[in-house]
Design an enzyme around this catalytic site. Structure first.
Site, short mmCIF file in Angstrom:
data_model
loop_
_atom_site.label_atom_id
_atom_site.label_comp_id
_atom_site.label_asym_id
_atom_site.label_seq_id
_atom_site.Cartn_x
_atom_site.Cartn_y
_atom_site.Cartn_z
N GLU A 1 -2.97 7.82 -6.64
CA GLU A 1 -2.88 7.23 -7.98
C GLU A 1 -4.28 7.20 -8.64
O GLU A 1 -5.29 7.13 -7.95
CB GLU A 1 -2.31 5.81 -7.89
CG GLU A 1 -3.14 4.85 -7.04
CD GLU A 1 -2.50 3.48 -6.90
OE1 GLU A 1 -3.23 2.49 -7.12
OE2 GLU A 1 -1.30 3.40 -6.55
N ARG B 1 0.84 -1.18 0.00
CA ARG B 1 0.00 0.00 0.00
C ARG B 1 0.88 1.24 0.00
O ARG B 1 1.90 1.28 0.69
CB ARG B 1 -0.92 0.02 1.23
CG ARG B 1 -2.02 -1.01 1.20
CD ARG B 1 -3.09 -0.64 0.20
NE ARG B 1 -4.13 -1.64 0.11
CZ ARG B 1 -4.12 -2.69 -0.70
NH1 ARG B 1 -3.08 -2.89 -1.51
NH2 ARG B 1 -5.12 -3.55 -0.72
N HIS C 1 0.31 0.16 -10.65
CA HIS C 1 -0.48 -0.67 -9.72
C HIS C 1 -0.97 -1.93 -10.44
O HIS C 1 -2.17 -2.20 -10.51
CB HIS C 1 -1.66 0.12 -9.14
CG HIS C 1 -2.20 -0.48 -7.87
ND1 HIS C 1 -2.87 0.25 -6.93
CD2 HIS C 1 -2.15 -1.75 -7.38
CE1 HIS C 1 -3.23 -0.54 -5.92
NE2 HIS C 1 -2.79 -1.76 -6.18
#
Length: 315
Positions: A263, A234, A281
């Site tokens: 993001e 995270r 990601h």
């Protein structure tokens, strides 16, 4: 039979949407221009939420859905779901553990190798004609045999460490306590001390308030100008401002990051750096894993409304 109404918080692949629509009425929250009005219009009918790990479900949203019974998270992380609000109403929460674990670990190792050998830069060197025009690419740094630290030896951290063992690395880890399954990997009880003995520090912690900014300036400085930080967990686990400053000032050698605050609109300071590998990601981003994740979101919702046991309950 009347289909239960589900609030879809974010986009899913087409195959997941098709499967969900066969069983449920989907309300696409993420497409609504006026989300408050959207919830006011449909909220009374919503019995389930299909969300993603980074989107979660806030206390305000949960409280606005009087018929809500279940929240199914597409992802292993559920820290963006307000569990206290869910518990207070007896709302069940599920996630998708295990099915993404090994893909995430694979990308963590790929990021380490790509960064230490500068695979991206070397590819650009060939494509630009510099190899032919200027000669061989500058020497990079090896990975095998180095000291690796794993911050958080849960499912993903364990798989990362197993892969690191294949590179004959000296492995240590930090967690709330020593793990019986860790074998001869060294247990270190502080993130700072783990960073100080590591050439590569992998962050594989869960998210949430308890782990927020565990990797702070002190930890980053302990890793040092020859160290590399790899994060597949995270963004909140790292103090991003401290990380950026350390990279800019070369107090940290390199970073390889798959997650960022805010993001996909990341801090533009990252884009000016030549000592960071940026990923969108995508640690679980394989066709196989995303299909398995979507199926588990679907199957948990079906189980709930069929009165069957949940497959992967959080609460």
């Amino acid at each position: 039979m009347t289909k239960p109404h589900i609030l879809q918080m974010g986009a899913y692949p087409a195959w997941d949407v098709e499967a969900l629509e066969e069983r449920f009425v989907l309300h696409r929250y993420f497409e609504a221009q006026d989300k408050q009005a959207f919830v006011a219009e449909h909220g009374a009918n919503i019995r389930g939420i299909a969300t993603r790990g980074e989107l979660g479900a806030s206390k305000e949203l949960i409280e606005a859905l009087p018929s809500l019974e279940v929240i199914s998270v597409y992802g292993v992380g559920f820290d963006a779901v307000n569990l206290d609000a869910a518990r207070a109403r007896g709302i069940r929460v599920t996630n998708t553990p295990d099915v993404l674990t090994k893909d995430v670990a694979d990308l963590a190792l790929a990021m380490m190798l790509a960064s230490s050998r500068d695979v991206v830069g070397a590819s650009a060197w060939v494509r630009s004609g510099n190899w032919a025009g200027q000669g061989n690419y500058p020497l990079q740094r090896r990975a095998f045999g180095k000291r690796a630290g794993v911050l958080g030896l849960g499912r993903i951290g364990f798989e990362v460490a197993k892969r690191l063992a294949g590179f004959d690395m000296d492995i240590a880890y930090c967690d709330v306590s020593a793990k019986d399954f860790a074998g001869d990997w060294q247990f270190i009880d502080s993130a700072r001390d783990l960073a100080a003995r590591s050439d590569f520090l992998f962050v594989t912690l869960t998210g949430g308030a308890a782990t927020r900014h565990v990797v702070d300036r002190e930890v980053i400085d302990a890793l040092g100008p020859e160290g590399m930080l790899i994060n597949v967990s995270r963004a909140s686990n790292i103090d991003e401002d401290a990380l950026l400053s350390a990279l800019e000032e070369r107090r940290l050698g390199w970073a390889a990051l798959d997650v960022f605050e805010g993001e996909p609109r990341i801090n533009p300071r990252f884009l000016a750096l030549d000592n960071v590998l940026l990923q969108p990601h995508q640690a679980s981003g394989t066709v196989e894993t995303r299909k398995a994740m979507g199926k588990l979101v679907h199957d948990n919702l079906v189980a709930h409304f069929d009165g069957a046991p949940l497959l992967t309950p959080v609460i």
